[in-house]
Scaffold this motif. Structure first.
Motif, short mmCIF file in Angstrom:
data_model
loop_
_atom_site.label_atom_id
_atom_site.label_comp_id
_atom_site.label_asym_id
_atom_site.label_seq_id
_atom_site.Cartn_x
_atom_site.Cartn_y
_atom_site.Cartn_z
N ARG A 56 39.62 73.96 33.04
CA ARG A 56 39.20 72.94 32.09
C ARG A 56 37.71 73.06 31.78
NH1 ARG A 56 40.02 67.77 34.67
NH2 ARG A 56 42.12 68.56 34.87
N ILE A 78 47.53 76.39 20.33
CA ILE A 78 46.69 75.50 21.14
C ILE A 78 47.56 74.53 21.93
CG2 ILE A 78 44.99 73.62 20.99
CD1 ILE A 78 43.70 75.19 18.68
N LEU A 79 48.59 74.01 21.31
CA LEU A 79 49.48 73.08 22.02
C LEU A 79 50.22 73.77 23.17
CD1 LEU A 79 50.98 70.97 19.10
CD2 LEU A 79 49.32 70.25 20.84
N LYS A 115 47.40 74.42 26.04
CA LYS A 115 46.66 73.24 26.50
C LYS A 115 47.08 72.79 27.91
CE LYS A 115 45.52 68.54 25.11
NZ LYS A 115 45.72 67.51 24.10
N SER A 130 47.51 75.77 15.58
CA SER A 130 47.80 74.49 16.21
C SER A 130 48.91 74.61 17.25
CB SER A 130 48.20 73.47 15.14
OG SER A 130 48.54 72.25 15.73
N LEU A 135 37.20 76.07 29.62
CA LEU A 135 37.59 75.80 28.24
C LEU A 135 36.52 75.01 27.51
CD1 LEU A 135 39.76 75.86 26.01
CD2 LEU A 135 40.65 73.73 26.96
N TYR A 136 35.98 73.98 28.15
CA TYR A 136 34.92 73.19 27.52
C TYR A 136 33.67 74.05 27.30
CZ TYR A 136 37.71 69.07 28.68
OH TYR A 136 38.71 68.15 28.77
N PHE A 159 45.45 74.97 30.66
CA PHE A 159 44.03 74.74 30.90
C PHE A 159 43.76 73.39 31.54
CE2 PHE A 159 43.43 78.18 27.82
CZ PHE A 159 42.48 78.92 28.49
N LEU A 160 44.56 72.40 31.23
CA LEU A 160 44.31 71.08 31.78
C LEU A 160 44.86 70.91 33.19
CD1 LEU A 160 44.93 68.82 28.65
CD2 LEU A 160 42.78 69.71 29.55
#
Length: 53
Positions: free
Chosen positions: A23, A9-10, A13, A6, A26-27, A16-17
């Motif tokens: 993005r 990922i934080l 994030k 977790s 990642l999707y 990637f955004l």
């Protein structure tokens, strides 16, 4: 182990955004991971995604 994942990922994030291409990548990786789980588990592994809706 979940807490470490977790926090990882934080941390990644925002990276990637910040870019549309990253993005979409990642999707795509997330969709590919779900598809691979579905292929390996003969359709039983992702049933939880649809059962609640």
């Amino acid at each position: 182990m979940i807490a470490q994942l977790s926090s990882f990922i934080l941390k990644i994030k925002p990276f990637f955004l910040s870019c549309a291409v990253l993005r979409v990548a990642l999707y795509g990786l997330i969709a590919a991971a779900v598809f691979i789980v579905w292929l390996l588990s003969k359709g039983e592994g992702v049933a939880f995604l649809y059962s609640e809706f």
